[in-house]
Design a protein around this motif. Structure first.
Motif, PDB file in Angstrom:
ATOM      1  N   CYS A  55       0.818  -1.212   0.000  1.00  0.00           N
ATOM      2  CA  CYS A  55       0.000   0.000   0.000  1.00  0.00           C
ATOM      3  C   CYS A  55       0.855   1.266   0.000  1.00  0.00           C
ATOM      4  O   CYS A  55       0.422   2.315  -0.475  1.00  0.00           O
ATOM      5  CB  CYS A  55      -0.923   0.024   1.211  1.00  0.00           C
ATOM      6  N   LEU A  56       2.058   1.156   0.568  1.00  0.00           N
ATOM      7  CA  LEU A  56       2.961   2.309   0.630  1.00  0.00           C
ATOM      8  C   LEU A  56       4.059   2.236  -0.427  1.00  0.00           C
ATOM      9  O   LEU A  56       5.024   3.005  -0.375  1.00  0.00           O
ATOM     10  CB  LEU A  56       3.575   2.406   2.031  1.00  0.00           C
ATOM     11  N   GLY A  57       3.918   1.310  -1.385  1.00  0.00           N
ATOM     12  CA  GLY A  57       4.850   1.267  -2.499  1.00  0.00           C
ATOM     13  C   GLY A  57       6.102   0.450  -2.273  1.00  0.00           C
ATOM     14  O   GLY A  57       7.128   0.699  -2.925  1.00  0.00           O
ATOM     15  N   PHE A  58       6.038  -0.552  -1.379  1.00  0.00           N
ATOM     16  CA  PHE A  58       7.197  -1.406  -1.128  1.00  0.00           C
ATOM     17  C   PHE A  58       6.910  -2.828  -1.600  1.00  0.00           C
ATOM     18  O   PHE A  58       5.759  -3.277  -1.640  1.00  0.00           O
ATOM     19  CB  PHE A  58       7.529  -1.442   0.369  1.00  0.00           C
ATOM     20  N   ARG A  59       7.972  -3.538  -1.917  1.00  0.00           N
ATOM     21  CA  ARG A  59       7.865  -4.959  -2.226  1.00  0.00           C
ATOM     22  C   ARG A  59       8.963  -5.703  -1.479  1.00  0.00           C
ATOM     23  O   ARG A  59      10.033  -5.139  -1.176  1.00  0.00           O
ATOM     24  CB  ARG A  59       7.995  -5.206  -3.727  1.00  0.00           C
ATOM     25  N   LYS A  60       8.717  -6.966  -1.188  1.00  0.00           N
ATOM     26  CA  LYS A  60       9.692  -7.756  -0.439  1.00  0.00           C
ATOM     27  C   LYS A  60      10.899  -8.063  -1.327  1.00  0.00           C
ATOM     28  O   LYS A  60      10.752  -8.524  -2.459  1.00  0.00           O
ATOM     29  CB  LYS A  60       9.070  -9.051   0.072  1.00  0.00           C
ATOM     30  N   ALA A  61      12.097  -7.810  -0.772  1.00  0.00           N
ATOM     31  CA  ALA A  61      13.330  -8.125  -1.486  1.00  0.00           C
ATOM     32  C   ALA A  61      13.890  -9.459  -1.018  1.00  0.00           C
ATOM     33  O   ALA A  61      14.226 -10.324  -1.819  1.00  0.00           O
ATOM     34  CB  ALA A  61      14.368  -7.028  -1.272  1.00  0.00           C
ATOM     35  N   PHE A  62      13.976  -9.621   0.311  1.00  0.00           N
ATOM     36  CA  PHE A  62      14.483 -10.870   0.884  1.00  0.00           C
ATOM     37  C   PHE A  62      14.189 -10.863   2.377  1.00  0.00           C
ATOM     38  O   PHE A  62      14.501  -9.899   3.066  1.00  0.00           O
ATOM     39  CB  PHE A  62      15.985 -11.011   0.648  1.00  0.00           C
ATOM     40  N   GLY A  63      13.605 -11.962   2.867  1.00  0.00           N
ATOM     41  CA  GLY A  63      13.348 -12.058   4.300  1.00  0.00           C
ATOM     42  C   GLY A  63      12.490 -10.921   4.804  1.00  0.00           C
ATOM     43  O   GLY A  63      11.380 -10.693   4.316  1.00  0.00           O
ATOM     44  N   GLN A  64      13.033 -10.159   5.756  1.00  0.00           N
ATOM     45  CA  GLN A  64      12.321  -9.042   6.371  1.00  0.00           C
ATOM     46  C   GLN A  64      12.614  -7.709   5.691  1.00  0.00           C
ATOM     47  O   GLN A  64      12.225  -6.665   6.197  1.00  0.00           O
ATOM     48  CB  GLN A  64      12.720  -8.941   7.855  1.00  0.00           C
ATOM     49  N   VAL A  65      13.324  -7.740   4.579  1.00  0.00           N
ATOM     50  CA  VAL A  65      13.736  -6.506   3.910  1.00  0.00           C
ATOM     51  C   VAL A  65      12.793  -6.184   2.757  1.00  0.00           C
ATOM     52  O   VAL A  65      12.560  -7.016   1.870  1.00  0.00           O
ATOM     53  CB  VAL A  65      15.177  -6.613   3.381  1.00  0.00           C
ATOM     54  N   TYR A  66      12.275  -4.950   2.766  1.00  0.00           N
ATOM     55  CA  TYR A  66      11.412  -4.450   1.707  1.00  0.00           C
ATOM     56  C   TYR A  66      12.094  -3.252   1.046  1.00  0.00           C
ATOM     57  O   TYR A  66      12.694  -2.414   1.723  1.00  0.00           O
ATOM     58  CB  TYR A  66      10.053  -4.007   2.265  1.00  0.00           C
ATOM     59  N   VAL A  67      11.982  -3.180  -0.259  1.00  0.00           N
ATOM     60  CA  VAL A  67      12.551  -2.047  -0.991  1.00  0.00           C
ATOM     61  C   VAL A  67      11.443  -1.345  -1.754  1.00  0.00           C
ATOM     62  O   VAL A  67      10.381  -1.923  -2.021  1.00  0.00           O
ATOM     63  CB  VAL A  67      13.665  -2.498  -1.961  1.00  0.00           C
ATOM     64  N   GLU A  68      11.713  -0.102  -2.104  1.00  0.00           N
ATOM     65  CA  GLU A  68      10.738   0.651  -2.889  1.00  0.00           C
ATOM     66  C   GLU A  68      10.505  -0.051  -4.224  1.00  0.00           C
ATOM     67  O   GLU A  68      11.448  -0.479  -4.892  1.00  0.00           O
ATOM     68  CB  GLU A  68      11.242   2.069  -3.118  1.00  0.00           C
ATOM     69  N   ASP A  69       9.251  -0.195  -4.576  1.00  0.00           N
ATOM     70  CA  ASP A  69       8.906  -0.847  -5.835  1.00  0.00           C
ATOM     71  C   ASP A  69       9.546  -0.085  -7.001  1.00  0.00           C
ATOM     72  O   ASP A  69       9.469   1.139  -7.070  1.00  0.00           O
ATOM     73  CB  ASP A  69       7.379  -0.871  -5.992  1.00  0.00           C
ATOM     74  N   GLY A  70      10.198  -0.815  -7.886  1.00  0.00           N
ATOM     75  CA  GLY A  70      10.869  -0.182  -9.011  1.00  0.00           C
ATOM     76  C   GLY A  70      12.355  -0.020  -8.819  1.00  0.00           C
ATOM     77  O   GLY A  70      13.056   0.424  -9.744  1.00  0.00           O
ATOM     78  N   MET A  71      12.883  -0.358  -7.622  1.00  0.00           N
ATOM     79  CA  MET A  71      14.320  -0.247  -7.391  1.00  0.00           C
ATOM     80  C   MET A  71      15.066  -1.206  -8.328  1.00  0.00           C
ATOM     81  O   MET A  71      14.680  -2.363  -8.484  1.00  0.00           O
ATOM     82  CB  MET A  71      14.642  -0.571  -5.925  1.00  0.00           C
ATOM     83  N   ALA A  72      16.123  -0.716  -8.933  1.00  0.00           N
ATOM     84  CA  ALA A  72      16.899  -1.516  -9.880  1.00  0.00           C
ATOM     85  C   ALA A  72      17.544  -2.711  -9.183  1.00  0.00           C
ATOM     86  O   ALA A  72      17.904  -2.617  -8.006  1.00  0.00           O
ATOM     87  CB  ALA A  72      17.979  -0.658 -10.526  1.00  0.00           C
ATOM     88  N   PRO A  73      17.711  -3.826  -9.896  1.00  0.00           N
ATOM     89  CA  PRO A  73      18.281  -5.029  -9.278  1.00  0.00           C
ATOM     90  C   PRO A  73      19.649  -4.805  -8.650  1.00  0.00           C
ATOM     91  O   PRO A  73      19.928  -5.311  -7.552  1.00  0.00           O
ATOM     92  CB  PRO A  73      18.365  -6.018 -10.445  1.00  0.00           C
ATOM     93  N   GLN A  74      20.528  -4.044  -9.292  1.00  0.00           N
ATOM     94  CA  GLN A  74      21.854  -3.819  -8.730  1.00  0.00           C
ATOM     95  C   GLN A  74      21.792  -2.981  -7.460  1.00  0.00           C
ATOM     96  O   GLN A  74      22.566  -3.194  -6.519  1.00  0.00           O
ATOM     97  CB  GLN A  74      22.796  -3.169  -9.758  1.00  0.00           C
ATOM     98  N   GLU A  75      20.858  -2.028  -7.422  1.00  0.00           N
ATOM     99  CA  GLU A  75      20.685  -1.219  -6.222  1.00  0.00           C
ATOM    100  C   GLU A  75      20.123  -2.078  -5.094  1.00  0.00           C
ATOM    101  O   GLU A  75      20.531  -1.953  -3.938  1.00  0.00           O
ATOM    102  CB  GLU A  75      19.757  -0.040  -6.508  1.00  0.00           C
ATOM    103  N   GLN A  76      19.180  -2.955  -5.425  1.00  0.00           N
ATOM    104  CA  GLN A  76      18.622  -3.863  -4.424  1.00  0.00           C
ATOM    105  C   GLN A  76      19.717  -4.770  -3.857  1.00  0.00           C
ATOM    106  O   GLN A  76      19.761  -5.013  -2.650  1.00  0.00           O
ATOM    107  CB  GLN A  76      17.512  -4.713  -5.046  1.00  0.00           C
ATOM    108  N   ALA A  77      20.599  -5.268  -4.710  1.00  0.00           N
ATOM    109  CA  ALA A  77      21.687  -6.129  -4.240  1.00  0.00           C
ATOM    110  C   ALA A  77      22.591  -5.380  -3.268  1.00  0.00           C
ATOM    111  O   ALA A  77      23.034  -5.944  -2.248  1.00  0.00           O
ATOM    112  CB  ALA A  77      22.495  -6.644  -5.433  1.00  0.00           C
ATOM    113  N   MET A  78      22.862  -4.110  -3.542  1.00  0.00           N
ATOM    114  CA  MET A  78      23.689  -3.298  -2.644  1.00  0.00           C
ATOM    115  C   MET A  78      22.986  -3.075  -1.310  1.00  0.00           C
ATOM    116  O   MET A  78      23.614  -3.094  -0.251  1.00  0.00           O
ATOM    117  CB  MET A  78      24.023  -1.967  -3.305  1.00  0.00           C
ATOM    118  N   VAL A  79      21.666  -2.871  -1.353  1.00  0.00           N
ATOM    119  CA  VAL A  79      20.886  -2.696  -0.132  1.00  0.00           C
ATOM    120  C   VAL A  79      20.992  -3.950   0.749  1.00  0.00           C
ATOM    121  O   VAL A  79      21.250  -3.858   1.956  1.00  0.00           O
ATOM    122  CB  VAL A  79      19.409  -2.402  -0.464  1.00  0.00           C
ATOM    123  N   LEU A  80      20.808  -5.117   0.154  1.00  0.00           N
ATOM    124  CA  LEU A  80      20.857  -6.357   0.927  1.00  0.00           C
ATOM    125  C   LEU A  80      22.247  -6.581   1.519  1.00  0.00           C
ATOM    126  O   LEU A  80      22.378  -7.061   2.653  1.00  0.00           O
ATOM    127  CB  LEU A  80      20.454  -7.535   0.049  1.00  0.00           C
TER     128      LEU A  80
END
Length: 237
Positions: free
Chosen positions: A37-62
């Protein structure tokens, strides 16, 4: 049982923050209940990222989150907290959840929210420290601020090993600023004063010297356990 506890905790949190006039925390609480509802999607486990985040940016976040968790375990030994973590890819996202100008924010012991400027090991581990401390003393004692804000913040600076406020670990004394006088015990006063008074460095200095004089990092876990068991901070400290 866990979901029931979370719902109860959120209800209490919302009631308390509304009573205090902190309506900006509501969208953060809503994100916990409904990330999509707030524009997030699950990336891994308990971590949610903003929907639309690029895969490489998501990998850096994790990777950043994993390193921050390692830093937390390095201080506490083991962790009792398991917050949901929400990471924004742009400032609009962070404003939407009530983040304002901060780099990161913790909602009790439930969740951690990071802005684009806060997606670093230092900021993430700082906020994780708050959540871990709150988990160890419990929800009611967290609401009552049984642990003063200056101690909570000082521990977080040490956990995050923030070089802005501490000398390197190789230094005999890690203090950059002498902690003269009283430090704020409440969050509201801390927020009002922290930007201009060097409070993070002062709190980190006071806590680092206390830790050094009480046997190292385990002194903090003992103090928190004693507070959870009913001692006052003054007695445990």
């Amino acid at each position: 049982m866990a979901s029931r506890w979370k719902a109860t905790a959120l209800a209490i949190a919302l009631a308390a923050t509304t009573a205090a006039g902190l309506a900006a925390t509501y969208p953060a609480a809503a994100a916990i209940m409904c990330p999509n509802c707030l524009g997030f999607r699950k990336a891994f486990g308990q971590v949610y990222v903003e929907d639309g985040m690029a895969p490489q940016e998501q990998a850096m976040v994790l990777q950043t989150i994993a390193m921050a968790r390692d830093r937390l375990r390095g201080f506490y030994g083991t962790t009792e907290s398991d917050p949901e973590i929400f990471v924004c890819g742009d400032d609009d996202c962070y404003r939407r959840i009530g983040g304002g100008r901060s780099r990161g924010m913790a909602l009790l012991n439930l969740a951690l929210f990071l802005s684009p400027r806060g997606t670093s090991v230092t900021i993430a581990s700082h906020e994780m420290s708050h959540i871990e401390l709150h988990s160890r003393i419990g929800l009611i004692k967290t609401f009552r601020r049984d642990v003063p804000q200056w101690f909570d913040e000082g521990v977080a600076v040490i956990v995050s090993d923030d070089g802005r406020y501490l000398r390197p670990t190789s230094s005999p004394d890690r203090c950059l600023v002498e902690p003269d006088g009283a430090l704020p015990t409440t969050r509201s006063v801390w927020i009002e004063s922290a930007a201009s008074a060097g409070l993070y460095a002062k709190a980190a200095c006071r806590v680092s010297r206390w830790i050094a004089g009480h046997g190292g990092f385990p002194a903090v876990t003992r103090l928190l356990a004693n507070i959870a068991a009913g001692e006052s901070f003054e007695m445990a400290y």
